[in-house]
Design an enzyme around this catalytic site. Structure first.
Site, PDB file in Angstrom:
ATOM      1  NE  ARG A  50      51.557  31.759  51.892  1.00 20.57           N
ATOM      2  CZ  ARG A  50      50.219  31.333  53.002  1.00 20.57           C
ATOM      3  NH1 ARG A  50      50.562  31.561  54.266  1.00 20.57           N
ATOM      4  NH2 ARG A  50      49.006  31.348  52.455  1.00 20.57           N
ATOM      5  CG  ASP A  93      55.475  33.018  55.320  1.00 19.80           C
ATOM      6  OD1 ASP A  93      54.587  33.906  54.863  1.00 19.80           O
ATOM      7  OD2 ASP A  93      55.419  31.294  55.251  1.00 19.80           O
ATOM      8  CG  ASP A 179      41.831  55.974  45.524  1.00 22.94           C
ATOM      9  OD1 ASP A 179      41.027  55.929  44.691  1.00 22.94           O
ATOM     10  OD2 ASP A 179      40.754  56.361  46.653  1.00 22.94           O
ATOM     11  CG  HIS A 180      42.463  52.326  40.750  1.00 20.72           C
ATOM     12  ND1 HIS A 180      41.175  51.396  42.594  1.00 20.72           N
ATOM     13  CD2 HIS A 180      41.887  52.447  39.691  1.00 20.72           C
ATOM     14  CE1 HIS A 180      40.840  51.010  41.173  1.00 20.72           C
ATOM     15  NE2 HIS A 180      40.718  51.721  40.233  1.00 20.72           N
ATOM     16  CE  LYS A 184      39.267  55.242  37.476  1.00 19.22           C
ATOM     17  NZ  LYS A 184      39.106  53.603  36.963  1.00 19.22           N
ATOM     18  CD  GLU A 218      32.964  48.485  39.940  1.00 23.40           C
ATOM     19  OE1 GLU A 218      33.580  48.531  39.131  1.00 23.40           O
ATOM     20  OE2 GLU A 218      32.331  48.440  41.032  1.00 23.40           O
ATOM     21  CG  ASP A 237      35.407  46.918  46.894  1.00 23.42           C
ATOM     22  OD1 ASP A 237      36.240  47.101  46.782  1.00 23.42           O
ATOM     23  OD2 ASP A 237      34.500  47.324  46.047  1.00 23.42           O
ATOM     24  CG  HIS A 242      37.936  53.794  44.249  1.00 25.39           C
ATOM     25  ND1 HIS A 242      39.049  54.498  44.155  1.00 25.39           N
ATOM     26  CD2 HIS A 242      37.604  53.080  44.374  1.00 25.39           C
ATOM     27  CE1 HIS A 242      39.850  52.716  44.190  1.00 25.39           C
ATOM     28  NE2 HIS A 242      38.538  52.085  44.283  1.00 25.39           N
ATOM     29  CE  LYS A 342      31.404  45.769  43.211  1.00 33.23           C
ATOM     30  NZ  LYS A 342      32.660  46.444  42.257  1.00 33.23           N
TER      31      LYS A 342
HETATM   32  C1  BG6 Z   1      38.143  48.084  43.221  1.00 29.14           C
HETATM   33  C2  BG6 Z   1      36.930  47.838  43.322  1.00 29.14           C
HETATM   34  O1  BG6 Z   1      39.341  49.017  43.920  1.00 29.14           O
HETATM   35  O2  BG6 Z   1      37.571  49.162  42.187  1.00 29.14           O
HETATM   36  C3  BG6 Z   1      36.377  46.945  42.909  1.00 29.14           C
HETATM   37  O3  BG6 Z   1      37.553  46.928  44.653  1.00 29.14           O
HETATM   38  C4  BG6 Z   1      35.824  47.837  41.782  1.00 29.14           C
HETATM   39  O4  BG6 Z   1      35.028  46.073  43.469  1.00 29.14           O
HETATM   40  C5  BG6 Z   1      36.920  48.931  40.421  1.00 29.14           C
HETATM   41  O5  BG6 Z   1      35.106  46.996  40.219  1.00 29.14           O
HETATM   42  C6  BG6 Z   1      36.896  49.839  39.802  1.00 29.14           C
HETATM   43  O6  BG6 Z   1      37.674  50.911  39.092  1.00 29.14           O
HETATM   44  P1  BG6 Z   1      37.778  50.993  37.828  1.00 29.14           P
HETATM   45  O7  BG6 Z   1      39.271  51.235  37.776  1.00 29.14           O
HETATM   46  O8  BG6 Z   1      36.853  50.143  37.136  1.00 29.14           O
HETATM   47  O9  BG6 Z   1      36.027  51.621  37.982  1.00 29.14           O
END
Ligand code: BG6
Length: 493
Positions: A50, A93, A179-180, A184, A218, A237, A242, A342
């Site tokens: 936006r 937008d 889902d990142h 990995k 973390e 989260d 994950h 965390k």
């Molecule tokens: C994200 C979460 O999907 O993954 C974060 O929203 C988290 O809260 C992060 O810190 C962790 O990813 P990575 O790749 O740093 O382990």
């Protein structure tokens, strides 16, 4: 261009293109793909949001982001030159159909000629309207795909609303839910370790495995993201996506091939086999906790509620430990202990496969035989370790043994190979149209069914979460969760 690189003709449009994720992860990933020769000559990379930024300011923003988020040694002026020529920025937008015309003009006839990926790096309430408006201006074709960032909803119901809205425009085969963790290297390597070796599959079941542990620890707090995080919490989260995805890769059966349908079908079976916890089951098998003020590396850090934007009465969890069960023949009776938090003392992610004891010891009384453990360290210092018993060399009487570790360290073994970031792999896969490492709608929904049972019980309950000081390994209750079963978390904690 690297020797194996094959250019992929594809534009990328990033909605939320000036946001944190885009600048920190997506654009650096695209820069690396450019450097490795995967981005084809005419491809455009367009940021959209936006904010009224303009191409010049956006290019400057991207450059500053690259300065900060890629390794100095990866900077190459000539690559930047070609990369920056692709960049454009259009103010759009999500809820204003007319504003999409500018995007259509910017894509021009290239849109018809080559594929286009729409990456929705925005809040999920914009997914539906964005897709609808792309269709409205005629920016959807057989050659367009959409990427959805998590969170996809807050529960099953809201995820269905989002998925339905997107499905009105895109067929499931063109929807890439990211889902990142699946991008990995070491997570993909799980598939290789399990299915490219004959060694593991025969022992990969309740006959030989005692329990499985998955930890994503973390050190960071939620500073700066309090607004998002407080609505979400660690279960939504991290665990719902994950950690459950990691669980799937450990627990799934052998897929018939690496095709997306085959791999995702096996993962869906696992998610559908997860035992839904009753309210009593939640109270017994799930530990929810929040960090308080504490000491990290000699520095005093605030508690969750005192972080920037924090509220003093929030009960949102920043730590979860849960005992999950996969109810099928292979895994009956094998607990899967999942844990994430965390402000823990170290950052690491690992999967521990704890094997059973040998059925009978032939060694002298008093010999302590430790059962085998396969420890897959996903990050940092990626490694695979197999702990086993070994004779202590020497002439001592009897047969003294001790546990030793076979250790495959990825950075040592593949020192010459640059390990790509998860987003490089995943964006390239979307450009190529390969959805093996993406999450099917049925997976998201099955994961929510399981998570909702926990969330509902928490919502109904007046119990406070447990508390743990920042810099500790979480509340005592997390240790009791495994201790109650006569087990313990892997000793790295
Ligand atoms: C994200 C979460 O999907 O993954 C974060 O929203 C988290 O809260 C992060 O810190 C962790 O990813 P990575 O790749 O740093 O382990």
């Amino acid at each position: 261009m690297t020797s194996q690189a094959k250019q992929v003709p594809c534009n990328v449009v990033i909605f939320g293109g000036n946001g944190d994720l885009a600048i920190r992860k997506l654009l650096p990933a695209l820069y690396h793909l450019e450097k490795d020769g995967y981005v084809c000559g005419s491809a455009r990379i367009i940021g959209a949001s936006r904010t009224d930024l303009g191409k010049e300011k956006y290019t400057q923003l991207v450059k500053e982001g690259l300065d900060q988020f890629i390794d100095r040694s990866d900077w190459d002026e000539a690559i930047w030159e070609s990369f920056s020529k692709r960049l454009d920025y259009i103010a759009v937008d999500a809820k204003d159909p007319d504003s999409f015309q500018g995007l259509k003009d910017a894509l021009g006839h290239e849109f018809e000629e080559q594929g286009t990926v729409y990456y929705l790096s925005t809040a999920p309430q914009f997914f539906g309207p964005t897709c609808e408006n792309l269709a409205h201006v005629g920016l959807i074709s057989d050659n367009t795909r959409v990427v959805l960032e998590k969170p996809i909803g807050k529960d099953l119901e809201s995820s269905k609303v989002i998925n339905d809205a997107v499905a009105k425009v895109f067929p499931e085969k063109d929807i890439y839910r990211i889902d990142h963790y699946l991008g990995k290297e070491t997570v993909q390597n799980l598939l290789a370790v399990r299915f490219a070796n004959a060694l593991f599959e025969p022992v990969w079941s309740n006959t030989h495995i005692d329990n499985v542990q998955i930890t994503v620890a973390e050190t960071v707090g939620v500073g700066g993201r309090w607004g998002y995080y407080d609505d979400s919490g660690a279960l939504r989260d991290m665990i719902q996506n994950h950690l459950l995805q990691l669980l799937c890769l450990v627990a799934m059966g052998v897929p018939v091939s690496l095709d997306p349908e085959a791999v995702r079908a096996e993962k869906i079976k696992v998610l559908k086999s997860l035992k839904t916890l009753s309210p009593e089951g939640v109270r017994r098998n799930v530990v929810r906790a929040q960090y308080t003020e504490g000491n990290m590396d000699g520095k005093q850090v605030p508690g969750y509620r005192s972080e920037d934007g924090g509220e003093t009465d929030s009960t949102t969890e920043t730590f979860v430990a849960v005992k999950a069960e996969v109810q099928n023949w292979r895994w009956r009776g094998v607990p899967f202990y999942l844990r994430t938090g965390k402000r823990l003392p170290a950052r690491f992610s690992e999967i521990v496969i704890q094997f059973k004891d040998v059925p009978h010891s032939i060694f002298p009384a008093g010999t302590h035989l430790r059962s085998n453990k396969l420890v897959i360290r996903l990050q940092p210092e990626e490694s695979i370790q197999l702990s086993m018993m070994n004779k202590i060399p020497g002439l001592s009487e009897g047969m003294p043994v001790m546990p030793v570790s076979l250790n495959l360290s990825m950075p040592d073994r593949f020192a010459e190979v640059r390990v790509p970031e998860a987003y490089e792999r995943l964006i390239l896969d979307v450009m190529r149209g390969n959805s093996t490492l993406f999450v099917h709608r049925d997976e998201v929904e099955a994961a929510w069914v399981w998570a909702d049972a926990i969330l509902n019980e928490w919502q109904a309950s007046t119990a406070e979460p447990h508390y743990y000081p920042a810099g500790s390994w979480g509340p005592q209750a997390a240790f009791e969760l495994t201790a109650r079963d006569g087990r313990s978390w892997h000793e790295s904690t």
